[in-house]
Design an enzyme around this catalytic site. Structure first.
Site, mmCIF file in Angstrom:
data_model
loop_
_atom_site.group_PDB
_atom_site.id
_atom_site.type_symbol
_atom_site.label_atom_id
_atom_site.label_comp_id
_atom_site.label_asym_id
_atom_site.label_seq_id
_atom_site.Cartn_x
_atom_site.Cartn_y
_atom_site.Cartn_z
ATOM 1 N N ASP A 69 2.725 2.514 7.963
ATOM 2 C CA ASP A 69 1.486 1.810 7.608
ATOM 3 C C ASP A 69 1.755 0.480 6.892
ATOM 4 O O ASP A 69 1.388 0.296 5.737
ATOM 5 C CB ASP A 69 0.619 2.730 6.726
ATOM 6 C CG ASP A 69 -0.851 2.391 6.823
ATOM 7 O OD1 ASP A 69 -1.191 1.450 7.559
ATOM 8 O OD2 ASP A 69 -1.657 3.059 6.145
ATOM 9 N N ASP A 118 0.862 -1.188 0.000
ATOM 10 C CA ASP A 118 0.000 0.000 0.000
ATOM 11 C C ASP A 118 0.893 1.232 0.000
ATOM 12 O O ASP A 118 0.654 2.209 0.689
ATOM 13 C CB ASP A 118 -0.920 -0.001 1.230
ATOM 14 C CG ASP A 118 -2.018 1.068 1.148
ATOM 15 O OD1 ASP A 118 -2.270 1.578 0.029
ATOM 16 O OD2 ASP A 118 -2.609 1.397 2.178
HETATM 17 P P1 ADP Z 1 -4.039 4.375 8.320
HETATM 18 O O1 ADP Z 1 -3.688 4.879 6.948
HETATM 19 O O2 ADP Z 1 -4.337 2.910 8.319
HETATM 20 O O3 ADP Z 1 -5.080 5.178 8.985
HETATM 21 P P2 ADP Z 1 -1.325 5.134 9.048
HETATM 22 O O4 ADP Z 1 -0.339 4.239 9.716
HETATM 23 O O5 ADP Z 1 -1.086 5.444 7.618
HETATM 24 O O6 ADP Z 1 -2.765 4.500 9.268
HETATM 25 O O7 ADP Z 1 -1.388 6.466 9.877
HETATM 26 C C1 ADP Z 1 -2.290 7.491 9.558
HETATM 27 C C2 ADP Z 1 -1.611 8.845 9.619
HETATM 28 O O8 ADP Z 1 -1.116 9.089 10.929
HETATM 29 C C3 ADP Z 1 -0.411 8.960 8.706
HETATM 30 O O9 ADP Z 1 -0.760 9.402 7.426
HETATM 31 C C4 ADP Z 1 0.446 9.973 9.420
HETATM 32 O O10 ADP Z 1 0.048 11.273 9.060
HETATM 33 C C5 ADP Z 1 0.127 9.736 10.877
HETATM 34 N N1 ADP Z 1 1.150 8.874 11.515
HETATM 35 C C6 ADP Z 1 1.142 7.527 11.577
HETATM 36 N N2 ADP Z 1 2.207 7.062 12.250
HETATM 37 C C7 ADP Z 1 2.909 8.143 12.641
HETATM 38 C C8 ADP Z 1 4.124 8.328 13.399
HETATM 39 N N3 ADP Z 1 4.817 7.295 13.868
HETATM 40 N N4 ADP Z 1 4.553 9.591 13.594
HETATM 41 C C9 ADP Z 1 3.850 10.644 13.120
HETATM 42 N N5 ADP Z 1 2.710 10.534 12.429
HETATM 43 C C10 ADP Z 1 2.234 9.307 12.177
HETATM 44 MG MG MG Z 2 -2.080 5.099 5.828
#
Ligand code: ADP
Ligand code: MG
Length: 380
Positions: free
Chosen positions: A218, A201
């Site tokens: 992610d 992804d």
């Molecule tokens: P999903 O897309 O399944 O909701 P993600 O892992 O992509 O989950 O996280 C969503 C959003 O949260 C990311 O696009 C990013 O902006 C923020 N994010 C996720 N992990 C982190 C991290 N470790 N530090 C800072 N921001 C994060």
């Molecule tokens: Mg994501």
């Protein structure tokens, strides 16, 4: 609905949206999740949840600060923490079945888990393991700290309490883009060869621009590189990256095109030993090699040449996209024909030569041929 013209219904909708937002939070933070959170707080992983960074379809991500008695690992403990809470509603997890099916680590009961909690815990576990593998494999990604049920605690990527932007939202000068493009290709190569994973992804939505580098996030849906659909996922990951850098730079950044990107990521060797590919020095070496690959493209001297080149690239990619790419020698469509191509020095006609170890240039061909031959006999 068809009642949007009525001002009252607009108010109703706003109201409904409000309700939906509240429901969203309640859905994530159900009683059991709150228990898990307080257990994590008691252990000192974090003290308070500061604010919500992101509400996604499958998870919410929050910023938190460490508690007073922070755990010894990782050391030094990050000053800010990201807490990712996976939604326990099963709705969106159905679509994820295809990622998990065919993955040997999850064979035996897991897939048929009817219990949404179990399913969600599985995703959180998977993300924990995959993030660990990324960091161990030399790929920039948040350091994971702890996972419990549907809650994942990791390093927060940001400045103070401001999260680093997604690549999609990051303001980056055109002059910096080629470097980031290179870093990303190196990350994808390492992910494949060192971590044995395909992101599945990967796009500007799941890459953060942090401290001047690209960080991969992610990865709960990432698959083993021998997953039955791994190559399809990799192809679309590559296409997303290619498209993003073309679009963002208005075509200014040189990219390899899908087919050669594929080679750069998947080929057993691009001229370095596995040891030489490791660490920061390894990244620099890989970036140098990428440069030579980019330079190897015919120089676009006149307008015609540009057209011919990008047209050629498009044709290449189209052929590549429609090609059948076997994952192992057992899947080689016509081993006898392929071995014949190799013998007559036309091995480059085999798109998958680098993948299956069929390349003979490096002297390993004898073995591969013998293997392919045996395969042919077995099939006959
Ligand atoms: P999903 O897309 O399944 O909701 P993600 O892992 O992509 O989950 O996280 C969503 C959003 O949260 C990311 O696009 C990013 O902006 C923020 N994010 C996720 N992990 C982190 C991290 N470790 N530090 C800072 N921001 C994060
Ligand atoms: Mg994501």
């Amino acid at each position: 609905g068809g009642v949007a013209a009525n001002p009252k219904s607009v108010a109703d909708r706003a109201n409904q949206k409000d309700k939906a937002d509240r429901a969203t939070h309640e859905q994530v933070l159900d009683a059991r999740t709150r228990l898990v959170l307080s257990a994590l707080v008691n252990r000192g992983y974090f003290s308070v949840i500061e604010h919500c960074i992101s509400t996604g379809k499958e998870a919410n991500v929050y910023l938190a600060f460490p508690g007073d008695n922070v755990p010894p690992e990782p050391s030094p403990y990050p000053p800010t923490i990201a807490v990712k809470i996976y939604r326990t509603s099963i709705l969106n997890f159905r679509s994820r079945k295809s990622y998990i099916e065919g993955e040997h680590r999850f064979r035996g009961g897991y897939t048929s888990a009817k219990n949404p909690r179990k399913m969600v815990r599985l995703w959180a576990e998977k993300e924990l393991r995959n993030l660990r593998r990324l960091v161990q494999g030399g790929v920039r990604a948040p350091v994971v700290i702890e996972q419990r049920e549907n809650v994942l605690v990791m390093e927060f990527l940001g400045q103070g309490s401001t999260a680093s932007p997604r690549l999609k939202d990051a303001e980056i000068s055109n002059s910096k883009l080629p470097r980031l493009y290179g870093e990303l290709l190196v990350a994808m190569r390492r992910m494949f060869h060192h971590c044995h994973l395909v992101h599945a992804d990967l796009s500007e939505y799941n890459i953060l621009y942090h401290a001047g580098h690209v960080y991969i996030i992610d990865v709960s849906q990432s698959v083993e590189h021998d997953h039955p659909s791994a190559f399809d996922f990799l192809r679309s990951d590559i296409r997303n990256v290619e498209d993003f850098f073309q679009r963002r730079s208005g075509g200014e950044v040189r990219t390899l095109g899908i087919r050669r990107t594929w080679s750069f990521i998947v080929d057993e060797s691009v001229g370095l030993t596995p040891e030489e590919e490791q660490g920061d020095a390894g990244e620099d070496r890989l970036l140098d090699i990428l440069k030579t690959w980019l330079d190897a493209e015919p120089e676009a001297a006149a307008g015609d040449a540009v057209a011919a080149t990008s047209e050629q690239k498009a044709v290449d990619d189209a052929v590549f996209f429609s090609s059948y790419i076997p994952r192992s020698l057992g899947e080689v469509y016509d081993p006898e024909r392929d071995v014949e191509l190799l013998r007559s020095g036309q091995g480059d006609k085999l798109i998958y030569a680098g993948v299956t170890g069929l390349q003979i240039a490096d002297g390993k061909g004898g073995e591969a041929e013998a293997e392919a031959g045996a395969e042919a006999e077995a099939k006959a």
